[in-house]
Design a protein around this motif. Structure first.
Motif, PDB file in Angstrom:
ATOM      1  N   THR A 115       7.146   5.559  -9.301  1.00  0.00           N
ATOM      2  CA  THR A 115       6.862   5.216  -7.907  1.00  0.00           C
ATOM      3  C   THR A 115       7.130   6.454  -7.051  1.00  0.00           C
ATOM      4  O   THR A 115       8.222   7.014  -7.115  1.00  0.00           O
ATOM      5  CB  THR A 115       7.742   4.059  -7.435  1.00  0.00           C
ATOM      6  OG1 THR A 115       7.491   2.918  -8.261  1.00  0.00           O
ATOM      7  CG2 THR A 115       7.426   3.706  -5.994  1.00  0.00           C
ATOM      8  N   ASP A 167       0.713   3.746  -5.333  1.00  0.00           N
ATOM      9  CA  ASP A 167      -0.173   2.586  -5.298  1.00  0.00           C
ATOM     10  C   ASP A 167      -1.542   2.929  -4.736  1.00  0.00           C
ATOM     11  O   ASP A 167      -2.429   2.081  -4.681  1.00  0.00           O
ATOM     12  CB  ASP A 167       0.444   1.469  -4.442  1.00  0.00           C
ATOM     13  CG  ASP A 167       1.676   0.885  -5.095  1.00  0.00           C
ATOM     14  OD1 ASP A 167       2.555   0.395  -4.357  1.00  0.00           O
ATOM     15  OD2 ASP A 167       1.762   0.921  -6.334  1.00  0.00           O
ATOM     16  N   ARG A 186      10.802   7.428  -3.237  1.00  0.00           N
ATOM     17  CA  ARG A 186      10.726   6.239  -2.377  1.00  0.00           C
ATOM     18  C   ARG A 186      10.655   6.706  -0.925  1.00  0.00           C
ATOM     19  O   ARG A 186      11.608   7.296  -0.418  1.00  0.00           O
ATOM     20  CB  ARG A 186      11.938   5.337  -2.586  1.00  0.00           C
ATOM     21  CG  ARG A 186      11.998   4.734  -3.981  1.00  0.00           C
ATOM     22  CD  ARG A 186      13.070   3.679  -4.114  1.00  0.00           C
ATOM     23  NE  ARG A 186      13.148   3.169  -5.476  1.00  0.00           N
ATOM     24  CZ  ARG A 186      12.378   2.206  -5.929  1.00  0.00           C
ATOM     25  NH1 ARG A 186      11.468   1.671  -5.149  1.00  0.00           N
ATOM     26  NH2 ARG A 186      12.517   1.780  -7.171  1.00  0.00           N
TER      27      ARG A 186
END
Length: 123
Positions: free
Chosen positions: A31, A54, A100
């Motif tokens: 991520t 994403d 993140r």
């Protein structure tokens, strides 16, 4: 060790185009968010465009309609296609990454940075 290496900067005339590349190594997070920032002389570093793992994309108002951020995961490379360049786009352009990120265009959100590539647009 995480390394980000930008390339593709240069000098162009107003109305021209450039494509910046950011090659990433040592960054193994599944991520992540990656972004392009720029800093003109005497000004603060500002976010231009960001893309996350994403595929969500964010653009600064100054980039919308002219710049396109994309990524090639197989090559661990992020691109910034810049069209219709103006002298106001003249700046050092930096690639940034972190695992993140809440605010993709916020400078303080990123831990990892490249050394930058200069873009100069003449009128």
């Amino acid at each position: 060790q995480v390394q980000l290496v930008e390339s593709g900067g240069g000098s162009v005339q107003a109305g021209g185009s450039l494509r910046l590349s950011c090659a990433v190594s040592g960054f193994t997070y599944a991520t992540y968010c990656m972004a392009w920032f720029r800093q003109a002389l005497g000004k603060e570093r500002e976010g231009v465009a960001g893309i996350d793992s994403d595929g969500s994309i964010s653009y600064a108002d100054s980039a919308k309609g002219r710049f396109t951020i994309s990524q090639d995961s197989a090559k661990n490379t992020v691109y910034l296609q810049m069209n219709s360049l103006t002298p106001e786009d003249t700046a050092m352009y930096y690639c940034a990454a972190d695992n993140r990120v809440v605010a993709p265009l916020e400078r303080t959100a990123y831990k990892y940075w490249g050394q930058g590539t200069q873009v100069t647009v003449s009128s």
